[in-house]
Motif scaffolding. Structure first.
Motif, PDB file in Angstrom:
ATOM      1  N   GLY A   1      60.409 -11.313   3.217  1.00  0.00           N
ATOM      2  CA  GLY A   1      61.420 -12.007   2.445  1.00  0.00           C
ATOM      3  C   GLY A   1      61.188 -11.921   0.952  1.00  0.00           C
ATOM      4  O   GLY A   1      61.974 -12.442   0.179  1.00  0.00           O
ATOM      5  N   GLY A   2      60.107 -11.284   0.536  1.00  0.00           N
ATOM      6  CA  GLY A   2      59.845 -11.133  -0.875  1.00  0.00           C
ATOM      7  C   GLY A   2      59.315 -12.384  -1.536  1.00  0.00           C
ATOM      8  O   GLY A   2      59.469 -12.569  -2.740  1.00  0.00           O
ATOM      9  N   ILE A   3      58.716 -13.299  -0.768  1.00  0.00           N
ATOM     10  CA  ILE A   3      58.213 -14.552  -1.309  1.00  0.00           C
ATOM     11  C   ILE A   3      56.722 -14.424  -1.597  1.00  0.00           C
ATOM     12  O   ILE A   3      55.949 -13.955  -0.770  1.00  0.00           O
ATOM     13  N   LEU A   4      56.316 -14.862  -2.776  1.00  0.00           N
ATOM     14  CA  LEU A   4      54.916 -14.815  -3.160  1.00  0.00           C
ATOM     15  C   LEU A   4      54.189 -16.041  -2.629  1.00  0.00           C
ATOM     16  O   LEU A   4      54.734 -17.141  -2.628  1.00  0.00           O
ATOM     17  N   SER A   5      52.944 -15.854  -2.199  1.00  0.00           N
ATOM     18  CA  SER A   5      52.150 -16.970  -1.699  1.00  0.00           C
ATOM     19  C   SER A   5      50.687 -16.766  -2.073  1.00  0.00           C
ATOM     20  O   SER A   5      50.133 -15.684  -1.868  1.00  0.00           O
TER      21      SER A   5
ATOM     22  N   ARG B   1      60.107  -6.085  -2.294  1.00  0.00           N
ATOM     23  CA  ARG B   1      60.481  -5.387  -1.060  1.00  0.00           C
ATOM     24  C   ARG B   1      60.242  -3.885  -1.189  1.00  0.00           C
ATOM     25  O   ARG B   1      59.791  -3.229  -0.254  1.00  0.00           O
ATOM     26  N   ALA B   2      60.531  -3.332  -2.359  1.00  0.00           N
ATOM     27  CA  ALA B   2      60.345  -1.898  -2.570  1.00  0.00           C
ATOM     28  C   ALA B   2      58.878  -1.513  -2.484  1.00  0.00           C
ATOM     29  O   ALA B   2      58.525  -0.481  -1.901  1.00  0.00           O
ATOM     30  N   ALA B   3      57.997  -2.333  -3.068  1.00  0.00           N
ATOM     31  CA  ALA B   3      56.567  -2.034  -3.036  1.00  0.00           C
ATOM     32  C   ALA B   3      56.052  -1.981  -1.605  1.00  0.00           C
ATOM     33  O   ALA B   3      55.292  -1.073  -1.236  1.00  0.00           O
ATOM     34  N   LEU B   4      56.479  -2.938  -0.778  1.00  0.00           N
ATOM     35  CA  LEU B   4      56.051  -2.956   0.620  1.00  0.00           C
ATOM     36  C   LEU B   4      56.656  -1.791   1.397  1.00  0.00           C
ATOM     37  O   LEU B   4      55.974  -1.121   2.186  1.00  0.00           O
TER      38      LEU B   4
END
Length: 254
Positions: free
Chosen positions: A26-30, A127-130
């Motif tokens: 989901g593109g969420i940082l944690s 999302r692109a990096a992953l």
């Protein structure tokens, strides 16, 4: 050891990939559950300014192709690497020699954003990096926890506006070359090797450009990738004094 900080396995409880998939996809940082040795990197990411990373910043007119790279830290136990190591490590790849841009260079996994990645000013770069890392190295994104984003930077020679995305390899998976037309090699580099003064040099381009470089894993890491590593080591407090007069000339085709 990196600046007196233990860099072996931390004993931090590992979260199952299924528990983190929603965050990464989901593109969420944690920052939850990160190993303690990453704390200096987290602090650096939160405070560093664009001009402290590079003198090449995105054009003010919005020009440039939006892209992202994945700066993936692992524990170095060999789970996702070619051979067992010790202490933290970074995932790198060597670009195929036939590519139009940055051919043959060691680099972070990454590439240009696709429309399906979403807003370039939002979660699109995450999302692109992953996605690019999965396509280039075969890693499972479900085991990757994104925890930070550095300011966008610019690569003048190729016109890319790059968002560096930092991540923790919570559950490593096997990696390797997926498409030989894009990737020549996938490998990991211990952070201890990157901080070792014996492995640090200044790369000198035939046009006169100079920049930090690393002689590691039978490769010369230079250019944009080496610049990011150099600044991360510096601002995380891991940098050790090294001989900046030790030079390595680059090939004229670089």
């Amino acid at each position: 050891m990196v600046s007196g900080v233990g860099i072996g396995r931390t004993g931090v409880a590992m979260t199952r990939a299924s528990d983190t998939q929603g965050h990464t996809r989901g593109g969420i940082l944690s920052k939850e559950g990160l190993p303690g040795w990453l704390d200096p990197v987290v602090r650096a990411v939160e405070t560093v300014r664009p001009g402290q990373l590079s003198r090449f910043l995105p054009p003010e007119d919005g020009a440039g192709r939006q892209s992202a790279v994945l700066i993936l830290f692992g524990d170095g136990d060999g789970s996702g690497a070619d051979e067992a190591g010790s202490g933290p490590e970074l995932l790198l790849m060597e670009r195929a020699g036939t590519l139009r841009s940055h051919a043959g260079q060691p680099a972070f996994p990454g590439g240009a954003l696709d429309p399906e990645d979403g807003d370039p000013q939002g979660d699109g770069p995450l999302r692109a990096a992953l996605r690019e890392a999965e396509e280039e190295t075969g890693l499972d994104p479900a085991g990757v926890q994104l925890f930070g984003v550095l300011p966008k930077l610019y690569i003048p020679v190729s016109g890319f506006v790059v968002t560096p995305v930092l991540a923790w390899w919570r559950e490593p998976t096997p990696v390797g070359v997926v498409d030989p037309n894009e990737t020549a090699r996938v490998f990991t580099v211990p952070v201890a090797d990157l901080t070792d003064p014996a492995n640090r040099v200044t790369a000198v381009h035939p046009r006169g450009h100079r920049g930090p470089a690393f002689l590691v894993e039978s490769a010369l890491v230079w250019g944009f990738t080496a610049g990011i590593i150099d600044r991360l080591l510096h601002f995380a407090g891991w940098e050790r004094p090294w001989d900046r007069e030790k030079q390595v000339p680059l090939d004229w085709r670089s």
